[in-house]
Design an enzyme around this catalytic site. Structure first.
Site, PDB file in Angstrom:
ATOM      1  N   ASP A  16       0.836  -1.207   0.000  1.00 41.63           N
ATOM      2  CA  ASP A  16       0.000   0.000   0.000  1.00 41.63           C
ATOM      3  C   ASP A  16       0.867   1.252   0.000  1.00 41.63           C
ATOM      4  O   ASP A  16       1.987   1.245   0.508  1.00 41.63           O
ATOM      5  CB  ASP A  16      -0.921  -0.038   1.237  1.00 41.63           C
ATOM      6  CG  ASP A  16      -2.128   0.865   1.074  1.00 41.63           C
ATOM      7  OD1 ASP A  16      -2.352   1.409  -0.024  1.00 41.63           O
ATOM      8  OD2 ASP A  16      -2.867   1.028   2.074  1.00 41.63           O
ATOM      9  N   ASN A  64     -10.906  -2.631  -5.440  1.00 44.07           N
ATOM     10  CA  ASN A  64     -10.165  -1.624  -6.213  1.00 44.07           C
ATOM     11  C   ASN A  64     -10.834  -1.278  -7.547  1.00 44.07           C
ATOM     12  O   ASN A  64     -10.449  -0.302  -8.202  1.00 44.07           O
ATOM     13  CB  ASN A  64      -8.710  -2.069  -6.449  1.00 44.07           C
ATOM     14  CG  ASN A  64      -7.836  -1.996  -5.213  1.00 44.07           C
ATOM     15  OD1 ASN A  64      -6.940  -2.814  -5.010  1.00 44.07           O
ATOM     16  ND2 ASN A  64      -8.066  -0.994  -4.354  1.00 44.07           N
TER      17      ASN A  64
END
Ligand code: IPE
Ligand code: IPE
Ligand code: MG
Length: 234
Positions: A16, A64
């Site tokens: 991330d 996502n």
């Protein structure tokens, strides 16, 4: 405990912070995703040197898809670029490629690149580099239930082992260590079934900056953990 037992067999990484890394440099988010692939390359090579058997990297979650279409398209194109650059490196390093996730919805060209990388590295006997692509932990559990329901197995005799066999990660050890970069303290739908006894390691480092020294820090921390798994300290 011997030294080798203190090296995790399976490390899983929630990669991330790519967007924030790019933003900090005044660049578009996709620039961070590209730099993130370089971090995958160096981390995989180093992880194998440290004796890790499986490295699973969370590349794209089932959530996502809610990002802007241009960003999603860019991420889906990354395996194509990655294949060309990285397969010769993987073969030199003896690393195999794998994928976990829902193939449904992933563009054909993306799947083709990942599948080709898997075929072209299948003969390697070293570490497995496993891409979690269109991966969602809940989706994985549901597909396992559907698969089992459609089989001729007597579900009243279902065991944890048999359920594990119906997961994308069938045959792989559960992750011993889960690393998340960028300072977020959550798992974001990553490996909920497999992570029940994983050691969790969080770092503020943004994924494109992750390197050998950062992996060493995580492995050092792992060594200090007392994995009782419900028992008592040895
Ligand atoms: C991780 O970086 C990569 C993916 C989730 C695909 P992000 O894109 O989430 O970066 P941040 O969290 O916005 O900085
Ligand atoms: C988790 O990162 C998914 C991947 C690393 C692929 P996100 O950036 O999507 O997670 P949230 O939205 O901050 O939980
Ligand atoms: Mg993020």
């Amino acid at each position: 405990m011997t030294e080798s037992q203190k090296i995790p067999r399976h490390v899983a990484v929630i990669m991330d912070g790519n967007g924030r890394w790019a933003k900090a440099q005044g660049k578009p988010r996709v620039f961070g995703h590209k730099a993130g692939m370089d971090a995958v390359e160096r981390t995989a090579i180093y992880a194998q040197k440290r004796g890790i058997d499986v490295l699973t990297v969370y590349a794209f979650s089932t959530e996502n898809w809610s990002r802007p279409m241009d960003e999603v398209k860019f991420i889906m194109s990354l395996p194509i670029d990655f294949y060309k650059r990285f397969v010769p490196v993987l073969n030199r390093e003896n690393i195999r490629i794998g994928m976990i996730g829902d193939r449904e919805g992933v563009p054909d060209a993306t799947l083709k690149a990942i599948d080709q990388a898997a075929v072209d590295t299948a003969q390697n006997t070293g570490m497995l580099l496993n891409f979690a692509m269109n991966y969602g932990g809940r989706a994985e559990i549901l597909q396992a239930i559907r698969k089992l329901a459609n089989s001729d197995m007597d579900l009243s005799a279902l065991t944890e082992e048999k359920f594990s066999d119906a997961m994308y990660t069938s045959g792989l050890p559960d992750p011993d260590l889960i690393i998340r970069t960028s300072g977020e303290l959550r798992l974001s739908n990553f490996l909920p079934w497999q992570s029940v006894y994983s050691e969790l390691y969080f770092t503020d480092v943004l994924w494109p900056d992750f390197d050998e020294a950062e992996l060493d820090k995580a492995l050092e921390e792992f060594k200090k953990r007392d994995r009782r798994i419900g028992g008592l300290s040895k």
